[in-house]
Design a protein around this motif. Structure first.
Motif, PDB file in Angstrom:
ATOM      1  N   ARG A   9       0.823  -1.223   0.000  1.00  0.00           N
ATOM      2  CA  ARG A   9       0.000   0.000   0.000  1.00  0.00           C
ATOM      3  C   ARG A   9       0.856   1.272   0.000  1.00  0.00           C
ATOM      4  O   ARG A   9       0.479   2.275  -0.598  1.00  0.00           O
TER       5      ARG A   9
ATOM      6  N   TYR B 290       4.171   7.843   0.291  1.00  0.00           N
ATOM      7  CA  TYR B 290       3.225   7.977  -0.815  1.00  0.00           C
ATOM      8  C   TYR B 290       2.280   6.780  -0.818  1.00  0.00           C
ATOM      9  O   TYR B 290       2.687   5.651  -0.531  1.00  0.00           O
ATOM     10  N   ASP B 291       1.031   7.047  -1.158  1.00  0.00           N
ATOM     11  CA  ASP B 291      -0.022   6.031  -1.174  1.00  0.00           C
ATOM     12  C   ASP B 291      -0.041   5.356  -2.537  1.00  0.00           C
ATOM     13  O   ASP B 291      -0.352   5.988  -3.552  1.00  0.00           O
TER      14      ASP B 291
ATOM     15  N   LYS C 220      -1.022   8.713   6.665  1.00  0.00           N
ATOM     16  CA  LYS C 220      -1.318  10.060   6.190  1.00  0.00           C
ATOM     17  C   LYS C 220      -1.028  11.089   7.280  1.00  0.00           C
ATOM     18  O   LYS C 220      -1.176  10.814   8.474  1.00  0.00           O
TER      19      LYS C 220
ATOM     20  N   SER D 251      -2.019   2.985  -3.505  1.00  0.00           N
ATOM     21  CA  SER D 251      -3.321   2.471  -3.920  1.00  0.00           C
ATOM     22  C   SER D 251      -3.919   3.309  -5.040  1.00  0.00           C
ATOM     23  O   SER D 251      -4.909   2.909  -5.664  1.00  0.00           O
ATOM     24  N   ALA D 252      -3.337   4.478  -5.311  1.00  0.00           N
ATOM     25  CA  ALA D 252      -3.755   5.349  -6.406  1.00  0.00           C
ATOM     26  C   ALA D 252      -2.595   5.488  -7.383  1.00  0.00           C
ATOM     27  O   ALA D 252      -1.437   5.250  -7.017  1.00  0.00           O
ATOM     28  N   PRO D 253      -2.861   5.875  -8.630  1.00  0.00           N
ATOM     29  CA  PRO D 253      -1.770   6.061  -9.596  1.00  0.00           C
ATOM     30  C   PRO D 253      -0.778   7.112  -9.112  1.00  0.00           C
ATOM     31  O   PRO D 253      -1.162   8.124  -8.521  1.00  0.00           O
TER      32      PRO D 253
ATOM     33  N   THR E 293       2.594  13.740  -7.962  1.00  0.00           N
ATOM     34  CA  THR E 293       1.929  13.179  -6.780  1.00  0.00           C
ATOM     35  C   THR E 293       2.554  13.725  -5.508  1.00  0.00           C
ATOM     36  O   THR E 293       3.766  13.642  -5.314  1.00  0.00           O
TER      37      THR E 293
END
Length: 251
Positions: free
Chosen positions: A147, A162-163, A216, A165-167, A172
């Motif tokens: 993740r 950095y996450d 986060k 789970s998203a592009p 970013t």
């Protein structure tokens, strides 16, 4: 490469080096980071050159020295050229593919290079993965669930998270920031993903950060542990950026 045993004792764990092998190659220069692809294959990031994939020699280490050739040297592509690669992390993808996530130290970005064993680790895809907020990315680590990716940023004195789970892309922004590390270098997630350990090259400390069901936001260490005595620390204290621990791993 050292073959080790970690033996518990009444006082503390004892590390015993059982055997070793010394590996040399024209494709090894200023070796800075490495990661294992599997038990027999590993990838090396050379700050003065490129990223190279190697296989371990067959047989027991037996204290021998070996001259080895790379299975593949990865350069990137025209619009995603590798420059001063310092650290690398291997991420397993679907259909047998692997992503090599590489910190390009002095171009201040992380690049992604997708390879496949079947194609001799030739890079099938190259992209700039992360850039926002990074200033000399020195270390990189992936959470075990895939993740999160954490990158230590030497010039900003923090760790960006950095996450995944998203592009991801160059624009970013980090989802989280780990603060109060002088010059963060090597880092690792614990197996359950609840903590990150960060080696601080500018102090004798390893800092421990705790998550709160995710990474986060901004956070400071929940604990800092001295792993060097003062004499050892000062012996390597050539500048404010040096003397402390750099790489680390978790057994």
């Amino acid at each position: 490469m050292l073959r080790i045993d970690i033996e518990p004792t009444a006082g503390a764990a004892r590390i015993v080096i059982r055997d070793f092998v010394e590996l040399r190659s024209e494709s090894m220069g200023e070796v800075h980071g490495l990661d294992f692809i599997d038990n027999r294959t590993f990838v090396v990031a050379n700050r003065d050159g490129l990223v190279a994939v190697f296989a371990l020699p067959q047989g027991d280490p037996a204290g021998q020295g070996h001259e080895i050739s790379p299975l593949r040297v990865i350069k990137g592509s025209r619009f995603c050229r590798l420059r001063t690669p310092g650290s690398v992390a291997v991420r397993r993808e679907s259909h047998g593919r692997l992503s090599l996530l590489v910190c390009n130290n002095y171009t201040h970005r992380v690049t992604r290079h997708v390879v496949h064993r079947r194609w001799g680790y030739r890079a099938l895809w190259n992209q700039v993965l992360l850039e926002q907020g990074l200033d000399i990315p020195d270390g990189i680590a992936l959470s075990h669930d895939g993740r999160w990716v954490a990158v230590s940023s030497h010039g900003t004195n923090d760790v960006k998270i950095y996450d995944m789970s998203a592009p991801l892309g160059p624009e970013t922004r980090p989802a989280g920031v780990l603060e109060n590390a002088n010059y963060p270098h090597g880092l690792r997630f614990t197996q359950d993903g609840s903590h990150i350990l960060v080696a601080d090259a500018g102090s004798p400390m390893v800092h421990v950060y705790a998550s709160d069901e995710g990474w986060k936001g901004r956070r400071t260490p929940s604990r800092s542990v001295a792993v060097l005595d003062d004499e050892s620390f000062l012996r390597g204290r050539a500048s404010v950026e040096e003397g402390g621990p750099k790489g680390l791993d978790i057994d």
